[in-house]
Design a protein around this motif. Sequence first.
Motif, PDB file in Angstrom:
ATOM      1  N   THR A  29       1.522  10.935  -9.002  1.00 45.92           N
ATOM      2  CA  THR A  29       1.658   9.519  -9.590  1.00 45.92           C
ATOM      3  C   THR A  29       2.393   9.708 -10.716  1.00 45.92           C
ATOM      4  O   THR A  29       2.332  11.059 -11.603  1.00 45.92           O
ATOM      5  N   ILE A  30       2.765   8.785 -11.386  1.00 50.32           N
ATOM      6  CA  ILE A  30       3.476   8.626 -12.562  1.00 50.32           C
ATOM      7  C   ILE A  30       2.824   7.456 -13.211  1.00 50.32           C
ATOM      8  O   ILE A  30       2.761   6.356 -12.670  1.00 50.32           O
ATOM      9  N   PRO A  31       2.425   7.723 -14.683  1.00 47.88           N
ATOM     10  CA  PRO A  31       1.864   6.486 -15.108  1.00 47.88           C
ATOM     11  C   PRO A  31       2.910   5.507 -15.284  1.00 47.88           C
ATOM     12  O   PRO A  31       4.124   5.676 -15.542  1.00 47.88           O
ATOM     13  N   GLY A  32       2.321   4.223 -15.202  1.00 49.08           N
ATOM     14  CA  GLY A  32       3.168   3.211 -15.161  1.00 49.08           C
ATOM     15  C   GLY A  32       4.033   2.644 -13.814  1.00 49.08           C
ATOM     16  O   GLY A  32       4.937   1.956 -13.847  1.00 49.08           O
ATOM     17  N   ALA A  33       3.811   3.524 -12.781  1.00 48.92           N
ATOM     18  CA  ALA A  33       4.711   3.601 -11.590  1.00 48.92           C
ATOM     19  C   ALA A  33       3.675   3.431 -10.400  1.00 48.92           C
ATOM     20  O   ALA A  33       2.761   4.382 -10.326  1.00 48.92           O
ATOM     21  N   LYS A  34       3.964   2.667  -9.284  1.00 49.84           N
ATOM     22  CA  LYS A  34       3.390   2.834  -8.009  1.00 49.84           C
ATOM     23  C   LYS A  34       4.082   3.884  -6.952  1.00 49.84           C
ATOM     24  O   LYS A  34       5.371   3.578  -6.779  1.00 49.84           O
ATOM     25  N   THR A  35       3.382   5.007  -6.667  1.00 50.23           N
ATOM     26  CA  THR A  35       4.020   5.718  -5.662  1.00 50.23           C
ATOM     27  C   THR A  35       3.887   5.133  -4.413  1.00 50.23           C
ATOM     28  O   THR A  35       3.178   4.673  -3.845  1.00 50.23           O
ATOM     29  N   VAL A  36       5.084   5.213  -3.778  1.00 49.80           N
ATOM     30  CA  VAL A  36       5.413   4.527  -2.416  1.00 49.80           C
ATOM     31  C   VAL A  36       6.155   5.637  -1.429  1.00 49.80           C
ATOM     32  O   VAL A  36       6.662   6.526  -1.814  1.00 49.80           O
ATOM     33  N   THR A  37       5.719   5.188  -0.152  1.00 47.75           N
ATOM     34  CA  THR A  37       6.419   6.041   0.982  1.00 47.75           C
ATOM     35  C   THR A  37       7.746   5.506   1.652  1.00 47.75           C
ATOM     36  O   THR A  37       7.883   4.140   1.051  1.00 47.75           O
ATOM     37  N   ALA A  38       8.207   5.845   2.376  1.00 44.78           N
ATOM     38  CA  ALA A  38       9.344   5.204   2.940  1.00 44.78           C
ATOM     39  C   ALA A  38       9.087   3.851   3.631  1.00 44.78           C
ATOM     40  O   ALA A  38       9.940   2.953   3.355  1.00 44.78           O
ATOM     41  N   GLU A  39       7.909   4.028   4.391  1.00 46.15           N
ATOM     42  CA  GLU A  39       7.667   2.762   5.047  1.00 46.15           C
ATOM     43  C   GLU A  39       7.316   1.653   3.873  1.00 46.15           C
ATOM     44  O   GLU A  39       7.513   0.655   4.191  1.00 46.15           O
ATOM     45  N   ASP A  40       6.582   1.916   2.950  1.00 44.46           N
ATOM     46  CA  ASP A  40       6.451   1.128   1.784  1.00 44.46           C
ATOM     47  C   ASP A  40       7.496   0.538   1.279  1.00 44.46           C
ATOM     48  O   ASP A  40       7.608  -0.757   0.787  1.00 44.46           O
ATOM     49  N   LEU A  41       8.707   1.457   1.064  1.00 44.22           N
ATOM     50  CA  LEU A  41       9.788   0.793   0.491  1.00 44.22           C
ATOM     51  C   LEU A  41      10.486  -0.035   1.500  1.00 44.22           C
ATOM     52  O   LEU A  41      11.093  -1.074   1.011  1.00 44.22           O
ATOM     53  N   ILE A  42      10.457   0.160   2.796  1.00 47.16           N
ATOM     54  CA  ILE A  42      11.004  -0.602   3.656  1.00 47.16           C
ATOM     55  C   ILE A  42      10.162  -2.301   3.599  1.00 47.16           C
ATOM     56  O   ILE A  42      10.936  -3.380   3.305  1.00 47.16           O
ATOM     57  N   ALA A  43       8.937  -2.143   3.424  1.00 49.23           N
ATOM     58  CA  ALA A  43       8.444  -3.357   3.238  1.00 49.23           C
ATOM     59  C   ALA A  43       8.607  -4.104   1.750  1.00 49.23           C
ATOM     60  O   ALA A  43       8.870  -5.229   1.914  1.00 49.23           O
ATOM     61  N   LEU A  44       8.666  -3.287   0.842  1.00 46.76           N
ATOM     62  CA  LEU A  44       9.088  -3.797  -0.366  1.00 46.76           C
ATOM     63  C   LEU A  44      10.506  -4.812  -0.289  1.00 46.76           C
ATOM     64  O   LEU A  44      10.669  -5.454  -0.999  1.00 46.76           O
ATOM     65  N   VAL A  45      11.379  -3.965   0.329  1.00 47.87           N
ATOM     66  CA  VAL A  45      12.703  -4.710   0.566  1.00 47.87           C
ATOM     67  C   VAL A  45      12.770  -5.849   1.124  1.00 47.87           C
ATOM     68  O   VAL A  45      13.171  -6.715   0.889  1.00 47.87           O
ATOM     69  N   ASP A  46      11.796  -6.104   2.132  1.00 46.66           N
ATOM     70  CA  ASP A  46      11.634  -7.034   2.911  1.00 46.66           C
ATOM     71  C   ASP A  46      10.793  -8.187   2.299  1.00 46.66           C
ATOM     72  O   ASP A  46      11.162  -9.406   2.673  1.00 46.66           O
ATOM     73  N   VAL A  52      15.320  -4.060  -6.935  1.00 41.56           N
ATOM     74  CA  VAL A  52      16.610  -3.028  -7.163  1.00 41.56           C
ATOM     75  C   VAL A  52      16.090  -1.529  -6.931  1.00 41.56           C
ATOM     76  O   VAL A  52      15.176  -0.984  -7.373  1.00 41.56           O
ATOM     77  N   ILE A  53      17.012  -0.763  -6.190  1.00 45.91           N
ATOM     78  CA  ILE A  53      16.664   0.651  -5.959  1.00 45.91           C
ATOM     79  C   ILE A  53      17.581   1.574  -6.504  1.00 45.91           C
ATOM     80  O   ILE A  53      18.786   1.259  -6.463  1.00 45.91           O
ATOM     81  N   ILE A  54      17.104   2.376  -7.259  1.00 43.84           N
ATOM     82  CA  ILE A  54      17.997   3.403  -7.991  1.00 43.84           C
ATOM     83  C   ILE A  54      17.856   4.675  -7.737  1.00 43.84           C
ATOM     84  O   ILE A  54      16.700   5.432  -7.468  1.00 43.84           O
ATOM     85  N   ASP A  55      19.013   5.376  -7.281  1.00 41.67           N
ATOM     86  CA  ASP A  55      19.298   6.627  -6.855  1.00 41.67           C
ATOM     87  C   ASP A  55      19.379   7.355  -8.119  1.00 41.67           C
ATOM     88  O   ASP A  55      20.381   7.395  -8.736  1.00 41.67           O
ATOM     89  N   ASN A 120       7.144  -3.163 -13.555  1.00 42.53           N
ATOM     90  CA  ASN A 120       7.208  -3.538 -11.891  1.00 42.53           C
ATOM     91  C   ASN A 120       7.828  -2.228 -11.269  1.00 42.53           C
ATOM     92  O   ASN A 120       9.138  -2.479 -10.430  1.00 42.53           O
ATOM     93  N   ILE A 121       7.404  -1.087 -11.670  1.00 38.99           N
ATOM     94  CA  ILE A 121       8.465   0.268 -11.131  1.00 38.99           C
ATOM     95  C   ILE A 121       7.354   0.750  -9.947  1.00 38.99           C
ATOM     96  O   ILE A 121       6.224   0.918  -9.804  1.00 38.99           O
ATOM     97  N   TYR A 122       8.503   1.146  -9.064  1.00 37.47           N
ATOM     98  CA  TYR A 122       7.938   1.724  -7.720  1.00 37.47           C
ATOM     99  C   TYR A 122       8.613   3.236  -7.933  1.00 37.47           C
ATOM    100  O   TYR A 122       9.847   3.376  -8.002  1.00 37.47           O
ATOM    101  N   TRP A 123       7.753   4.286  -7.195  1.00 36.36           N
ATOM    102  CA  TRP A 123       8.398   5.572  -7.421  1.00 36.36           C
ATOM    103  C   TRP A 123       8.446   6.136  -5.874  1.00 36.36           C
ATOM    104  O   TRP A 123       7.300   6.321  -5.328  1.00 36.36           O
TER     105      TRP A 123
END
Length: 140
Positions: A29-46, A52-55, A120-123
């Motif tokens: 984990t990172i303080p201030g961010a929610k750790t997500v999986t690939a499936e979680d990221l797909i759900a967030l996009v939906d 905004v996704i940053i590479d 509102n940060i996702y990692w």
Amino acid sequence: MKKLFSGILVAVSLVFSSVLMAENVQPETIPGAKTVTAEDLIALVDDLDNLVIIDARSQSDYDKGHIPDVIRIKNDDVTPDTLAGALPAKDTPVAFYCNSKTCPRSADAATKASAAGYSNIYWFRGGIAEWREKGFPVEM
């Protein structure tokens, strides 16, 4: 005998150091961010129209394949100004990713975003390696 022992000690030290470096796994984990999986990221996009996704990888890594519809801002270039240019507000949902669980770039970028006041940060800790492993689409 002393030289042999010293040589063995140096060799063992080098092997042990290499193993530790190869296992350079980032934190869970990172303080201030929610750790997500690939499936979680797909759900967030939906679920989040304004996500905004940053590479956070280098240009050469990005060019080898990236998640569709992302913005590339290398972690070294993540500053309050570059974030302000990519995100309309400090509460805009933003997800950061890089190569894999051993890549420190996205953790660094997410930490910088948190320090800059973004809320509102996702990692996506698994990065492009997990994304590809799950068979999700990649753009070149």
